[in-house]
Design an enzyme around this catalytic site. Structure first.
Site, PDB file in Angstrom:
ATOM      1  N   HIS A  31       0.815  -1.220   0.000  1.00 21.86           N
ATOM      2  CA  HIS A  31       0.000   0.000   0.000  1.00 21.86           C
ATOM      3  C   HIS A  31       0.853   1.277   0.000  1.00 21.86           C
ATOM      4  O   HIS A  31       1.979   1.304   0.495  1.00 21.86           O
ATOM      5  CB  HIS A  31      -0.908   0.009   1.237  1.00 21.86           C
TER       6      HIS A  31
ATOM      7  N   HIS B   3      11.352  -0.910 -13.224  1.00 26.15           N
ATOM      8  CA  HIS B   3      11.113  -2.350 -13.391  1.00 26.15           C
ATOM      9  C   HIS B   3      11.201  -3.011 -12.014  1.00 26.15           C
ATOM     10  O   HIS B   3      12.255  -2.978 -11.374  1.00 26.15           O
ATOM     11  CB  HIS B   3      12.173  -2.929 -14.338  1.00 26.15           C
TER      12      HIS B   3
HETATM   13  C1  LIG Z   1      23.597  -6.029  -8.948  1.00 26.39           C
HETATM   14  C2  LIG Z   1      24.007  -6.426 -10.335  1.00 26.39           C
HETATM   15  C3  LIG Z   1      23.352  -5.467 -11.364  1.00 26.39           C
HETATM   16  C4  LIG Z   1      25.520  -6.288 -10.422  1.00 26.39           C
HETATM   17  O1  LIG Z   1      25.960  -6.682 -11.677  1.00 26.39           O
HETATM   18  P1  LIG Z   1      27.427  -6.238 -12.158  1.00 26.39           P
HETATM   19  O2  LIG Z   1      27.462  -4.740 -12.286  1.00 26.39           O
HETATM   20  O3  LIG Z   1      27.724  -7.022 -13.392  1.00 26.39           O
HETATM   21  O4  LIG Z   1      28.363  -6.580 -10.952  1.00 26.39           O
HETATM   22  P2  LIG Z   1      29.296  -7.862 -10.712  1.00 26.39           P
HETATM   23  O5  LIG Z   1      28.647  -9.115 -11.182  1.00 26.39           O
HETATM   24  O6  LIG Z   1      30.655  -7.504 -11.253  1.00 26.39           O
HETATM   25  O7  LIG Z   1      29.360  -7.923  -9.114  1.00 26.39           O
HETATM   26  C5  LIG Z   1      30.098  -7.000  -8.337  1.00 26.39           C
HETATM   27  C6  LIG Z   1      30.192  -7.575  -6.914  1.00 26.39           C
HETATM   28  O8  LIG Z   1      28.878  -7.580  -6.323  1.00 26.39           O
HETATM   29  C7  LIG Z   1      28.477  -8.930  -5.983  1.00 26.39           C
HETATM   30  N1  LIG Z   1      27.075  -9.063  -6.340  1.00 26.39           N
HETATM   31  C8  LIG Z   1      26.519  -8.857  -7.550  1.00 26.39           C
HETATM   32  N2  LIG Z   1      25.189  -9.038  -7.502  1.00 26.39           N
HETATM   33  C9  LIG Z   1      24.901  -9.372  -6.234  1.00 26.39           C
HETATM   34  C10 LIG Z   1      23.698  -9.697  -5.571  1.00 26.39           C
HETATM   35  N3  LIG Z   1      22.543  -9.669  -6.221  1.00 26.39           N
HETATM   36  N4  LIG Z   1      23.740  -9.987  -4.250  1.00 26.39           N
HETATM   37  C11 LIG Z   1      24.935 -10.006  -3.588  1.00 26.39           C
HETATM   38  N5  LIG Z   1      26.114  -9.698  -4.175  1.00 26.39           N
HETATM   39  C12 LIG Z   1      26.099  -9.401  -5.487  1.00 26.39           C
HETATM   40  C13 LIG Z   1      29.381  -9.838  -6.825  1.00 26.39           C
HETATM   41  O9  LIG Z   1      29.528 -11.100  -6.224  1.00 26.39           O
HETATM   42  C14 LIG Z   1      30.657  -9.034  -6.866  1.00 26.39           C
HETATM   43  O10 LIG Z   1      31.327  -9.202  -5.631  1.00 26.39           O
HETATM   44  P3  LIG Z   1      32.956  -9.268  -5.565  1.00 26.39           P
HETATM   45  O11 LIG Z   1      33.437  -7.922  -6.066  1.00 26.39           O
HETATM   46  O12 LIG Z   1      33.216  -9.491  -4.110  1.00 26.39           O
HETATM   47  O13 LIG Z   1      33.350 -10.379  -6.448  1.00 26.39           O
HETATM   48  C15 LIG Z   1      23.562  -7.880 -10.710  1.00 26.39           C
HETATM   49  O14 LIG Z   1      24.399  -8.849 -10.072  1.00 26.39           O
HETATM   50  C16 LIG Z   1      22.126  -8.171 -10.291  1.00 26.39           C
HETATM   51  O15 LIG Z   1      21.824  -8.647  -9.194  1.00 26.39           O
HETATM   52  N6  LIG Z   1      21.205  -7.858 -11.240  1.00 26.39           N
HETATM   53  C17 LIG Z   1      19.774  -8.046 -11.057  1.00 26.39           C
HETATM   54  C18 LIG Z   1      19.285  -9.030 -12.132  1.00 26.39           C
HETATM   55  C19 LIG Z   1      17.813  -9.261 -12.051  1.00 26.39           C
HETATM   56  O16 LIG Z   1      17.176  -9.089 -11.041  1.00 26.39           O
HETATM   57  N7  LIG Z   1      17.228  -9.657 -13.164  1.00 26.39           N
HETATM   58  C20 LIG Z   1      15.804  -9.866 -13.268  1.00 26.39           C
HETATM   59  C21 LIG Z   1      15.380  -9.677 -14.698  1.00 26.39           C
HETATM   60  S1  LIG Z   1      13.670  -9.923 -14.914  1.00 26.39           S
END
Ligand SMILES: CC(C)(COP(=O)(O)OP(=O)(O)OC[C@H]1O[C@@H](n2cnc3c(N)ncnc32)[C@H](O)[C@@H]1OP(=O)(O)O)[C@@H](O)C(=O)NCCC(=O)NCCS
Length: 203
Positions: free
Chosen positions: A126, A135
C-alpha cells in the site's frame, strides 16, 4: 497493436495479451535483429511507419531503452496491460505503457508511473509511489510507503522495508534486502543492502 522488441520479455507480454481474451490483435513485432523471424506465429519486421492513432506496447526490459523508444514515438497510444491473475487494490493508479504480470499484487493507494514493468509475482504494498520507467523484477517485494525513483530496477527476489525512498536510475541487486534510503544511481547488493558502485547518469 504493434509490439516493440522481440526478446523473451516480448513473449511474456504476448502471453498477458492472450490471457486477456486476446484483448489486442498484434499486427507485428518491430525488432532490428535480422535473425528474428516470428514469435508465436507473429511476424517480426525491422521497422514500420506509424500512424498517429496506432497502438504500441514497448516490450523491452531495459529501462533506459524503454524510455528512449517511448520518447521517439511519444505521439502513439500506449495501453496498460494487466494479467487477469494479477491483483490490483482499491485506488491504485497505473499510467500508460505499464504492464502488470501474472501473480503480481499491487495494494491500495499505490501510484505506478508510465512504461513500468511489474513483473511476475512482484508485491507492491500500500501507498507506494513508483515513478516512470521502473522495473520491479519477479518476486521482488516492496513494503508499505516505499518510493521508487524514475528508471530504477528492483532485482529479482529483492525486498525493501517500509518507508524507504529509492532514488532514480538505481539498481537493487537480485535477492538484496534494502533497509534504508538509496541515493540516485546507486547499485545496491546484499543483506543488508550496501552500495557497491553508481550507474552512469541517464542523459
Ligand atoms: C547487482 C548487479 C546489477 C551487479 O551486476 P554487475 O554490475 O555485473 O556486478 P558484478 O557481477 O561484477 O558484481 C560486483 C560484486 O557484487 C556482488 N554481487 C553482484 N550481484 C549481487 C547480488 N545480487 N547480491 C549479492 N552480491 C552481489 C558480486 O559477487 C561481486 O562481488 P565481488 O566484487 O566481491 O566479487 C547484478 O548482479 C544483479 O543482481 N542484477 C539483477 C538481475 C535481475 O534481477 N534480473 C531480473 C530480470 S527480470
Amino acid at each position: 497493436m504493434y509490439l516493440f522488441g522481440g526478446s523473451g520479455h516480448c513473449k511474456v507480454i504476448i502471453d498477458v495479451i492472450k490471457n486477456n481474451n486476446n484483448s489486442y490483435e498484434i499486427t507485428s513485432i518491430i525488432d532490428e535483429n535480422p535473425i528474428l523471424d516470428k514469435i508465436f506465429g507473429i511476424n517480426i519486421v525491422r521497422e514500420i511507419k506509424f500512424n498517429d492513432d496506432d497502438v504500441l506496447f514497448i516490450a523491452i526490459g531495459n529501462n533506459k531503452i524503454r524510455k528512449k523508444i517511448s520518447s521517439k514515438y511519444s505521439n502513439l497510444n500506449y495501453p496498460v496491460l494487466i494479467h487477469s491473475n494479477a491483483i490490483i487494490g482499491i485506488n491504485v493508479s497505473i499510467a500508460h505503457g505499464t504492464v502488470i504480470m501474472a501473480g503480481a499484487i499491487v495494494n491500495p493507494d499505490t501510484r505506478i508511473g508510465k512504461q513500468c514493468i511489474v513483473n511476475t509475482s512482484a508485491v507492491i504494498e500500500h501507498d507506494n509511489v513508483i515513478e516512470d520507467f521502473v522495473h520491479i523484477s519477479p518476486n521482488a517485494a516492496l513494503a508499505g510507503n516505499v518510493n521508487v525513483g524514475e528508471g530504477t530496477q528492483i532485482g529479482i527476489g529483492a525486498c525493501v522495508i517500509q518507508g524507504v525512498k529509492i532514488g532514480k536510475w538505481c539498481t537493487i541487486g537480485a535477492g538484496s534486502v534494502v533497509l534504508k534510503d538509496v541515493p540516485d544511481y546507486a547499485v545496491v547488493v546484499g543483506n543488508p543492502g550496501k552500495i557497491i558502485k553508481y550507474n552512469q547518469e541517464h542523459e
